[in-house]
Design an enzyme around this catalytic site. Structure first.
Site, PDB file in Angstrom:
ATOM      1  N   SER A  96       0.836  -1.199   0.000  1.00  0.00           N
ATOM      2  CA  SER A  96       0.000   0.000   0.000  1.00  0.00           C
ATOM      3  C   SER A  96       0.880   1.262   0.000  1.00  0.00           C
ATOM      4  O   SER A  96       2.042   1.222   0.416  1.00  0.00           O
ATOM      5  CB  SER A  96      -0.889  -0.013   1.242  1.00  0.00           C
ATOM      6  N   CYS A 108      -3.141  -4.530  -8.384  1.00  0.00           N
ATOM      7  CA  CYS A 108      -2.744  -3.117  -8.485  1.00  0.00           C
ATOM      8  C   CYS A 108      -2.968  -2.590  -9.896  1.00  0.00           C
ATOM      9  O   CYS A 108      -2.864  -1.392 -10.127  1.00  0.00           O
ATOM     10  CB  CYS A 108      -1.295  -2.950  -8.067  1.00  0.00           C
ATOM     11  N   GLU A 116      -8.401   4.064  -2.992  1.00  0.00           N
ATOM     12  CA  GLU A 116      -8.195   2.709  -3.517  1.00  0.00           C
ATOM     13  C   GLU A 116      -9.134   1.764  -2.763  1.00  0.00           C
ATOM     14  O   GLU A 116      -9.042   1.637  -1.538  1.00  0.00           O
ATOM     15  CB  GLU A 116      -6.739   2.267  -3.308  1.00  0.00           C
TER      16      GLU A 116
HETATM   17  P1  NAD Z   1       0.508  -3.746   2.850  1.00  0.00           P
HETATM   18  O1  NAD Z   1       1.105  -2.415   2.608  1.00  0.00           O
HETATM   19  O2  NAD Z   1      -0.468  -3.908   3.965  1.00  0.00           O
HETATM   20  O3  NAD Z   1       1.648  -4.847   3.125  1.00  0.00           O
HETATM   21  C1  NAD Z   1       2.746  -4.988   2.268  1.00  0.00           C
HETATM   22  C2  NAD Z   1       3.941  -5.496   3.068  1.00  0.00           C
HETATM   23  O4  NAD Z   1       4.300  -4.506   4.048  1.00  0.00           O
HETATM   24  C3  NAD Z   1       3.683  -6.789   3.836  1.00  0.00           C
HETATM   25  O5  NAD Z   1       4.807  -7.622   3.695  1.00  0.00           O
HETATM   26  C4  NAD Z   1       3.499  -6.339   5.287  1.00  0.00           C
HETATM   27  O6  NAD Z   1       3.985  -7.289   6.213  1.00  0.00           O
HETATM   28  C5  NAD Z   1       4.325  -5.065   5.361  1.00  0.00           C
HETATM   29  N1  NAD Z   1       3.744  -4.060   6.260  1.00  0.00           N
HETATM   30  C6  NAD Z   1       2.419  -3.789   6.438  1.00  0.00           C
HETATM   31  N2  NAD Z   1       2.269  -2.782   7.314  1.00  0.00           N
HETATM   32  C7  NAD Z   1       3.510  -2.403   7.695  1.00  0.00           C
HETATM   33  C8  NAD Z   1       4.005  -1.406   8.578  1.00  0.00           C
HETATM   34  N3  NAD Z   1       3.193  -0.595   9.242  1.00  0.00           N
HETATM   35  N4  NAD Z   1       5.343  -1.280   8.732  1.00  0.00           N
HETATM   36  C9  NAD Z   1       6.191  -2.090   8.062  1.00  0.00           C
HETATM   37  N5  NAD Z   1       5.752  -3.062   7.209  1.00  0.00           N
HETATM   38  C10 NAD Z   1       4.443  -3.211   7.029  1.00  0.00           C
HETATM   39  O7  NAD Z   1      -0.150  -4.214   1.455  1.00  0.00           O
HETATM   40  P2  NAD Z   1      -1.090  -5.457   1.157  1.00  0.00           P
HETATM   41  O8  NAD Z   1      -2.443  -5.222   1.760  1.00  0.00           O
HETATM   42  O9  NAD Z   1      -0.395  -6.714   1.468  1.00  0.00           O
HETATM   43  O10 NAD Z   1      -1.202  -5.361  -0.431  1.00  0.00           O
HETATM   44  C11 NAD Z   1      -2.167  -4.585  -1.093  1.00  0.00           C
HETATM   45  C12 NAD Z   1      -1.587  -3.267  -1.542  1.00  0.00           C
HETATM   46  O11 NAD Z   1      -0.465  -3.495  -2.373  1.00  0.00           O
HETATM   47  C13 NAD Z   1      -2.552  -2.461  -2.390  1.00  0.00           C
HETATM   48  O12 NAD Z   1      -2.477  -1.120  -2.002  1.00  0.00           O
HETATM   49  C14 NAD Z   1      -2.039  -2.647  -3.805  1.00  0.00           C
HETATM   50  O13 NAD Z   1      -2.363  -1.613  -4.705  1.00  0.00           O
HETATM   51  C15 NAD Z   1      -0.576  -2.719  -3.562  1.00  0.00           C
HETATM   52  N6  NAD Z   1       0.107  -3.373  -4.659  1.00  0.00           N
HETATM   53  C16 NAD Z   1       0.821  -2.587  -5.499  1.00  0.00           C
HETATM   54  C17 NAD Z   1       1.460  -3.152  -6.574  1.00  0.00           C
HETATM   55  C18 NAD Z   1       2.245  -2.301  -7.522  1.00  0.00           C
HETATM   56  O14 NAD Z   1       2.876  -2.863  -8.394  1.00  0.00           O
HETATM   57  N7  NAD Z   1       2.222  -1.000  -7.400  1.00  0.00           N
HETATM   58  C19 NAD Z   1       1.372  -4.532  -6.795  1.00  0.00           C
HETATM   59  C20 NAD Z   1       0.632  -5.301  -5.889  1.00  0.00           C
HETATM   60  C21 NAD Z   1       0.004  -4.714  -4.819  1.00  0.00           C
END
Ligand code: NAD
Length: 492
Positions: free
Chosen positions: A229, A284, A385
């Site tokens: 995210s 995404c 989103e």
């Molecule tokens: P997320 O941000 O919740 O988690 C992603 C990673 O970050 C995980 O490994 C998680 O353990 C870690 N994380 C979560 N919160 C954290 C924090 N506070 N501090 C440190 N690390 C933390 O994302 P998600 O829900 O797993 O995935 C969905 C999101 O990913 C959506 O917003 C989507 O658009 C995005 N996404 C983007 C792409 C791209 O190419 N731009 C591709 C796939 C997904």
């Protein structure tokens, strides 16, 4: 794979139970079956992975590139042999359909194939006689220990946007998968082990925030790839960069598609429905907003509503199913709350997928495809989103207004245009502020040999994942200027 249903770490060529004090359940989002427990590994386990990766670095780095890619060739074959098993695991832990899981693994394998070209892709440059008798050389050397922090929605593919290139370039590596979907990566690591990478070259640490923070702060880790995210991407980018690391951080998205009246409506409807509702909108590159122009409005609205209502929703392992559940119950509640917010801001729900009953899977995290019409472009719902199977419709009278609306958005992951007009397509391609662009394409996902090019709030950094960008990201250039005066050599 697991000990008593508990996910393991893989450090220095060994499967190891974590010493974590906290574990999370890994749950099938369709059936609600408990699949495993995942440890939230403490910083000490990241430190251990970083230590062994740093120790393995000199030998791996000095292994000739044609030899370094041999385990990758083996990995490609192992991934092919285990293709169906890994695809099923993705569906079981992540919820997407088996066809979508297979598509994801196909792109993962394609990245391994491209990375096998490293002996040529990481070649340097050489200029003879930049001054009389002086030559200049640019060499690409690995960066060091690198790590990926991955999201839940593509557990099989996303580590492969980075890892094969990092390893092929001579770096050593740490993978931190999403704690919500750790099982696919467990399977991938069994194959990495079998492929014959030396101990310490590639490591796996499961966990969440504490694990990520340890990666961001460890001095031996020199480069970090993040996908998730936008809020976390910004955090990872700023903390990692402040610690002097290279960071590429891909964030969230809100992808618009513009539909001109001259578009082939049958094809446009089919493609945009697949984009909006494929992977239950948890992609995404999912189309999130359709902007119809002029007369496209009525035909498209009717057609997309029919397509949304007709979509077959259920458990992704069933071949007939076109859309699976969303990842968690909380996610489902959040999405349903956003649909209500859209209504409060003036939209009408012309297809309502909230709170459905899916026979045989009554407790699953299902939402059916939902369409919000007449979404207020000034409202929050037009900008937020949703990351679920909700497609918002807006309407304008000209392509200029449509492009303006697209470019006002905060994100820039993808934008698409549907038309039969070459000049309109060219104008769109030229003016639109997004890094992945589709013309009569609904999911403009770059092949492995092109960079995955998010812009604006969808990407923080300079070099993207995949292809040549990955090779640049995972190497540092060294420039050598050499003079060898003749009088210093007996031979001349
Ligand atoms: P997320 O941000 O919740 O988690 C992603 C990673 O970050 C995980 O490994 C998680 O353990 C870690 N994380 C979560 N919160 C954290 C924090 N506070 N501090 C440190 N690390 C933390 O994302 P998600 O829900 O797993 O995935 C969905 C999101 O990913 C959506 O917003 C989507 O658009 C995005 N996404 C983007 C792409 C791209 O190419 N731009 C591709 C796939 C997904």
């Amino acid at each position: 794979m697991t000990t008593n249903g508990t996910v393991l770490n893989y450090i220095n060529g060994q499967w190891q139970p974590s010493s974590a004090s906290e574990y999370l359940d890994v749950v099938n989002p369709a059936t609600k079956e408990l699949l495993a427990k995942v440890p939230l590994s403490p910083a000490s386990e990241v430190n251990e992975a970083a230590r062994v990766a740093a120790e393995a670095l000199p030998a791996w780095r000095s292994t000739p590139a044609p030899d370094r890619i041999q385990p990758l060739f083996k990995l490609k074959n192992l991934l092919e042999e285990n293709f169906e098993d890994i695809s099923r695991t993705i569906t079981m832990e992540c919820g997407k359909t088996i066809g979508e899981s297979r598509g994801e693994m196909r792109r993962a394998i394609e990245n391994v194939e491209v990375a096998c070209g490293i002996p040529m892709m990481m070649q340097g440059d050489f200029s003879e006689d930049i001054a009389s008798g002086i030559d200049e050389i640019m060499i690409r050397q690995p960066v060091g220990v690198c790590a990926v922090i991955a999201p839940f929605n593509f557990p099989g593919m996303i580590p492969f946007w980075f890892m094969p290139y990092a390893l092929a370039c001579g770096n050593t590596y740490i993978v931190k998968p999403s704690e919500r979907v750790p099982l696919t990566v467990q399977k991938v690591f069994h194959l990495l082990h079998e492929a014959g990478f030396p101990d310490g070259v590639v490591n796996l640490v499961n966990g969440s925030k504490e694990t990520v923070d340890a990666i961001l702060d460890h001095p031996a880790i020199r480069a970090i790839s993040f996908v998730g995210s936008t809020a976390v991407a910004k955090y990872v980018y700023s903390r990692g960069s402040a610690n002097g690391k290279r960071v590429q951080a891909q964030g969230g998205a809100k992808n618009p598609v513009i539909i001109l009246p001259d578009a082939d409506m049958e094809m446009t409807t089919r493609i945009t429905a697949d984009s909006a509702f494929g992977c239950a909108g948890q992609r995404c590159l999912s189309a999130s907003v359709a902007i119809t122009v002029g007369e496209a409005r009525h035909t498209y609205t009717e057609a997309i509503a029919d397509a949304a209502a007709a979509r077959v929703v259920g458990y992704g392992l069933d071949d007939k199913v076109q859309m699976g559940p969303v990842i968690t119950r909380q996610s489902r509640s959040r999405i349903e709350g956003l649909i209500q917010q859209g209504v409060d801001e003036g939209a009408s729900v012309i297809v309502d997928g909230r709170n459905p009953t899916i026979q045989g899977y009554e407790s699953g995290n299902f939402i059916r495809p939902t369409i919000l019409a007449d979404v207020n472009p000034e409202g929050d719902i037009a900008k937020t989103e949703i990351f679920g199977p909700v497609f918002s419709l807006m309407h304008v009278e000209t392509i200029d207004e449509a492009i303006k609306l697209v470019n006002r958005g905060e994100y820039g992951n993808m934008a698409c245009l549907f038309t039969n007009s070459g000049p309109a397509a060219r104008k769109f391609r030229y003016e639109v502020q997004a890094g992945n662009v589709g013309i009569n394409v609904g999911v403009a996902a770059p092949m492995a040999f092109f960079p995955f090019s998010g812009w604006k709030e969808s990407f923080f950094g300079t070099l993207h994942g995949q292809g040549k960008h990955a090779v640049e990201f995972f190497t540092q250039t060294k420039v050598v200027v050499e003079r060898w005066p003749k009088e210093w050599s007996r031979q001349f």
